[in-house]
Design a protein around this motif. Structure first.
Motif, PDB file in Angstrom:
ATOM      1  N   ILE A   1      41.298  38.665  48.531  1.00 27.72           N
ATOM      2  CA  ILE A   1      42.667  39.076  48.833  1.00 27.72           C
ATOM      3  C   ILE A   1      43.447  37.517  47.931  1.00 27.72           C
ATOM      4  CG2 ILE A   1      44.792  38.913  50.158  1.00 27.72           C
ATOM      5  CD1 ILE A   1      43.139  40.441  52.131  1.00 27.72           C
ATOM      6  N   VAL A   2      44.362  37.931  47.183  1.00 30.31           N
ATOM      7  CA  VAL A   2      45.065  36.791  46.646  1.00 30.31           C
ATOM      8  C   VAL A   2      46.559  36.965  46.891  1.00 30.31           C
ATOM      9  CG1 VAL A   2      45.904  36.038  44.033  1.00 30.31           C
ATOM     10  CG2 VAL A   2      43.693  36.905  44.481  1.00 30.31           C
ATOM     11  N   ASN A   3      47.006  35.755  47.437  1.00 32.83           N
ATOM     12  CA  ASN A   3      48.407  35.569  47.823  1.00 32.83           C
ATOM     13  C   ASN A   3      49.564  35.043  46.629  1.00 32.83           C
ATOM     14  OD1 ASN A   3      48.201  36.571  50.637  1.00 32.83           O
ATOM     15  ND2 ASN A   3      46.777  34.747  50.812  1.00 32.83           N
TER      16      ASN A   3
ATOM     17  N   SER B   1      44.510  42.322  45.775  1.00 33.73           N
ATOM     18  CA  SER B   1      43.001  42.079  45.528  1.00 33.73           C
ATOM     19  C   SER B   1      43.064  41.338  44.185  1.00 33.73           C
ATOM     20  CB  SER B   1      42.160  43.135  45.835  1.00 33.73           C
ATOM     21  OG  SER B   1      42.286  44.053  44.569  1.00 33.73           O
ATOM     22  N   TRP B   2      42.070  40.553  44.040  1.00 37.37           N
ATOM     23  CA  TRP B   2      41.325  40.135  42.711  1.00 37.37           C
ATOM     24  C   TRP B   2      41.270  41.125  41.924  1.00 37.37           C
ATOM     25  CZ3 TRP B   2      39.479  34.613  42.403  1.00 37.37           C
ATOM     26  CH2 TRP B   2      39.072  34.373  41.061  1.00 37.37           C
ATOM     27  N   HIS B   3      40.419  42.274  42.222  1.00 36.66           N
ATOM     28  CA  HIS B   3      40.230  43.316  41.247  1.00 36.66           C
ATOM     29  C   HIS B   3      41.485  43.899  40.714  1.00 36.66           C
ATOM     30  CE1 HIS B   3      38.282  46.792  39.449  1.00 36.66           C
ATOM     31  NE2 HIS B   3      39.042  47.504  40.176  1.00 36.66           N
ATOM     32  N   THR B   4      42.403  43.917  41.560  1.00 34.28           N
ATOM     33  CA  THR B   4      43.711  44.907  41.067  1.00 34.28           C
ATOM     34  C   THR B   4      44.601  43.805  40.035  1.00 34.28           C
ATOM     35  OG1 THR B   4      44.178  45.684  43.297  1.00 34.28           O
ATOM     36  CG2 THR B   4      46.033  45.424  41.991  1.00 34.28           C
ATOM     37  N   LEU B   5      44.362  42.516  40.088  1.00 35.37           N
ATOM     38  CA  LEU B   5      44.927  41.708  39.184  1.00 35.37           C
ATOM     39  C   LEU B   5      44.259  41.411  37.812  1.00 35.37           C
ATOM     40  CD1 LEU B   5      46.355  38.778  41.499  1.00 35.37           C
ATOM     41  CD2 LEU B   5      47.655  40.521  40.415  1.00 35.37           C
TER      42      LEU B   5
ATOM     43  N   PHE C   1      46.972  36.971  34.329  1.00 31.20           N
ATOM     44  CA  PHE C   1      46.236  36.933  35.497  1.00 31.20           C
ATOM     45  C   PHE C   1      44.690  36.459  35.282  1.00 31.20           C
ATOM     46  CE2 PHE C   1      49.790  40.043  36.263  1.00 31.20           C
ATOM     47  CZ  PHE C   1      50.492  39.301  36.955  1.00 31.20           C
ATOM     48  N   THR C   2      44.133  37.017  34.397  1.00 36.87           N
ATOM     49  CA  THR C   2      42.689  36.721  34.313  1.00 36.87           C
ATOM     50  C   THR C   2      42.622  35.208  33.999  1.00 36.87           C
ATOM     51  OG1 THR C   2      42.900  37.246  31.779  1.00 36.87           O
ATOM     52  CG2 THR C   2      42.095  38.942  33.515  1.00 36.87           C
ATOM     53  N   ALA C   3      43.768  34.669  32.951  1.00 41.86           N
ATOM     54  CA  ALA C   3      43.748  33.311  32.767  1.00 41.86           C
ATOM     55  C   ALA C   3      44.032  32.488  33.850  1.00 41.86           C
ATOM     56  CB  ALA C   3      44.714  32.891  31.683  1.00 41.86           C
ATOM     57  N   LEU C   4      44.841  32.895  34.882  1.00 38.03           N
ATOM     58  CA  LEU C   4      45.278  32.192  35.814  1.00 38.03           C
ATOM     59  C   LEU C   4      44.154  32.220  36.947  1.00 38.03           C
ATOM     60  CD1 LEU C   4      47.851  31.005  37.425  1.00 38.03           C
ATOM     61  CD2 LEU C   4      48.229  33.061  38.588  1.00 38.03           C
ATOM     62  N   LEU C   5      43.405  33.126  37.341  1.00 40.81           N
ATOM     63  CA  LEU C   5      42.271  32.989  38.374  1.00 40.81           C
ATOM     64  C   LEU C   5      41.190  32.409  37.763  1.00 40.81           C
ATOM     65  CD1 LEU C   5      43.109  36.491  40.020  1.00 40.81           C
ATOM     66  CD2 LEU C   5      43.763  34.303  40.715  1.00 40.81           C
TER      67      LEU C   5
END
Length: 667
Positions: A7-9, A20-24, A32-36
């Protein structure tokens, strides 16, 4: 190993989201891929949620798309949502929104779109090392004289089609930025799209391709670039096609004048110009060059009539009938220069404190800073033979000697009961609008003061007197006042008198140097409904067409290729099956685009009909219900101003004149 169910808040603009991580990250290469992955530094709030400083409402729509692969666009601002998608790099959704947006905008234009004239294939640039002819090719055995050889027709009648097939030259917008909207990197300040990749040659090419001035007369159009002019002609069978191109000028073209259907005569060099189709005047600094073009033979014959020197910088260049007139209102050094067709003579004359002008038939009227209205009758040539001066005659003197800043002449129609009498409306530096008349009862006494309005508190920059309306514009953000004119037997009447009609503003944040080629108007013949053309900010592809009488919006014009409008004009073109009122736009991309405003103006000028009754909703003349302003809405204005640096625009003028009139008290 990454846990895709983790879970990503998120804290987006103060609103909490959990996903979720997968949704983003199921869409690759996004914000989002660069952020996470840690490529973009993160900022967390007091709860540990990742903070993103964006609109939470729009983010919620994007997050819902990432969850369901679907989106509900009801009551959604597609432009704003697309902007956010571009920021976050959600390419699948951005492409769908782009298609939705493009469904409302076509490169073929809307129903008003009339024509597209692409930029020339080869853009000639001035060169000190070689002499070039009008087609950009080197000319052998050239001489230093002003004589011009005949030139070939630059393109066939199908040239517009040929030019379209070779691909369009990129627009100025494409040269100056990566694309529409903000990219993720640009928003983060990590990229400069075109930093260091624009060589001087590209800058010179882009500046040279920009349309500087566009003019029309009858069925001809002249499109002026930085150093040359291209002429087009309209016929029913062929449409618009290229007819001529002027020689390349070493200096920048500042003014042009176009006159079709000119008479014949002999040029200064002795060449006969009988059968001339069109004459073109070009002004650069104090110099004026005049060419005659004849299309009655192949190849098209171009003749340099002459090069004339006004002595001061030319500020206005126009034709009064077949006569070419150059004017300069540079204070005490004001000058007028006239080239007369029949005498083939160029004549200059000092005209004291010239401030404004207008034409009426063969008359050129000149307003001055001393409050006088003078005139020159172009039919009285060779003028005063004694001292060889232009016959400048004083017609009227303002009772308060206020400097005259605008003037409009109306010739009443000829009838069996009266001749062709003159009416003049003029505005002053101190905000007065006056109407003077020369009617049968005033013969022998000169024009008489008919009416005065003191509703403006700033300099009156434009005034127009037509069959039905008196319209004035002042310098306070182009504030417009209009009155309905009452006439009896064609002449302005006091019964029941001139009544106020409307007050509105035509905001235009244009640099002073560009204003002469982006004149808001009013445009139109004096026996028909006149219009304003509103270009709010300098770099925009959108124009607003408004009725001059009440400010109501006629239509909104957007360029078909997205390029910014650099200049515009309105003209009555006679080459079609019936005369049409066309809006002509020159663009930074080098193209010229045209819109047919005739039907739209006719529809907007008619009063609305009540549904089911067939009766007009407006009441008696002078008692019409208030009409909402037809300029850009608040949302449209904010969007336009987002691309404009307000700090770089001129400050608004003071509400009161800098030095009050000695005959008018300060309010």
């Amino acid at each position: 190993m990454t846990n895709y169910q983790e879970i990503v808040n998120l804290n987006v603009g103060g609103t909490k989201f959990a996903t979720s991580w997968h949704t983003l990250t199921w869409v690759p290469d996004t914000f989002f891929t660069a952020l996470l992955s840690g490529r973009i530094p993160t900022v967390r709030d007091e709860t540990g949620a990742i903070f993103i400083d964006r609109d939470p409402n729009l983010f919620g729509l994007i997050l819902n798309f990432l969850r369901t692969r679907d989106i509900d666009l009801n009551n959604v601002n597609i432009r704003a949502l697309r902007h956010e998608c571009d920021y976050f790099g959600i390419t699948p959704l951005s492409r769908r929104l782009a298609l939705c947006d493009e469904m409302n905008h076509s490169s073929c234009g809307d129903v008003l779109f009339y024509g597209y004239l692409p930029p020339p294939l080869n853009t000639p640039l001035p060169s000190n090392s070689s002499n070039r002819n009008s087609n950009g090719c080197s000319r052998k055995n050239s001489t230093a004289s002003n004589a011009d050889a005949p030139c070939n027709r630059t393109h066939s009648r199908n040239s517009s089609l040929d030019l379209r097939t070779v691909g369009r030259i990129p627009s100025q917008d494409q040269l100056s930025r990566c694309g529409r909207g903000h990219s993720r990197a640009a928003s983060l300040g990590n990229a400069d799209c075109y930093k260091g990749i624009r060589p001087p040659e590209l800058n010179a090419w882009a500046d040279s391709m920009k349309v500087q001035i566009i003019k029309a007369h009858h069925n001809w159009i002249a499109v002026a670039y930085t150093h040359f002019v291209t002429g087009y002609r309209l016929t029913d069978s062929c449409g618009w096609y290229v007819v001529f191109q002027s020689p390349v000028q070493d200096s920048v073209i500042e003014r042009i004048a176009l006159n079709a259907k000119t008479g014949g005569g002999a040029t200064a060099s002795g060449t006969n110009t009988t059968g001339t189709d069109v004459m073109l005047g070009i002004a650069s600094g104090p110099l004026v060059r005049l060419w005659a073009f004849s299309t009655h033979s192949e190849p098209v014959r171009r003749t340099l009539v002459g090069t004339f020197n006004l002595g001061v910088r030319v500020e206005h260049l126009l034709f009064v009938g077949p006569q070419l007139v150059a004017l300069s209102g540079a204070g005490a050094r004001s000058k007028a220069g006239v080239w007369h067709t029949s005498t083939q003579h160029w004549q200059t004359q000092d005209v004291a404190h010239l401030s404004t002008h207008d034409t009426a038939g063969s008359f050129l009227l000149l307003g001055t800073n001393t409050g006088a209205i003078n005139y020159i009758d172009m039919q009285k040539f060779p003028l005063r033979m004694k001292d060889n001066d232009l016959l400048v005659t004083q017609l009227y003197k303002d009772p308060n000697q206020e400097p005259i800043t605008s003037i409009s002449v109306y010739l009443t129609p000829k009838t069996n009961l009266c001749g062709n009498w003159i009416e003049i409306a003029y505005g002053t530096r101190y905000g007065s609008v006056r109407v003077i008349v020369q009617h049968p009862e005033t013969v022998g006494h000169g024009p008489q003061l008919f009416q005065t309005f003191t509703v403006h508190q700033s300099t009156v920059t434009k005034v127009s007197l037509s069959e039905n309306y008196l319209i004035s514009v002042c310098s306070e953000y182009n504030h417009v006042r209009s009155w309905r004119v009452t006439r009896f037997r064609g002449m302005i009447s006091t019964q029941p008198g001139t009544t106020p009609k409307a007050a509105f503003k035509v905001l235009a944040l244009e640099a002073p140097t560009a204003q002469p080629h982006n004149d808001c108007g009013p445009y139109g013949e004096q026996d028909e409904e006149q219009i304003f053309i509103q270009k709010v900010v300098p770099d925009t592809d959108t124009l607003y067409v408004r009725l001059a009488s009440n400010g109501r919006r006629v239509c909104t014009i957007r360029s078909v290729d997205g390029s910014a409008v650099s200049c515009f004009a309105v003209a009555e073109c006679e080459g079609a099956l019936r005369p049409r009122r066309l809006l002509l736009c020159g663009h930074r991309s080098g193209a010229a685009q045209m819109w047919d405003l005739s039907a739209a103006i006719d529809k907007a000028a008619k009063p609305a009909l009540s549904v089911g009754t067939g009766t007009s909703t407006s009441s008696a003349e002078g008692d019409e219900s208030p009409i909402p302003d037809g300029g850009p809405t608040a949302d449209e204005l904010v969007r336009l101003l987002s691309a404009c640096d307000l700090d770089a625009t001129p400050a608004p003028p003071p509400l009161l004149p800098a030095s009050p009139s000695p005959n008018r008290p300060i309010p």
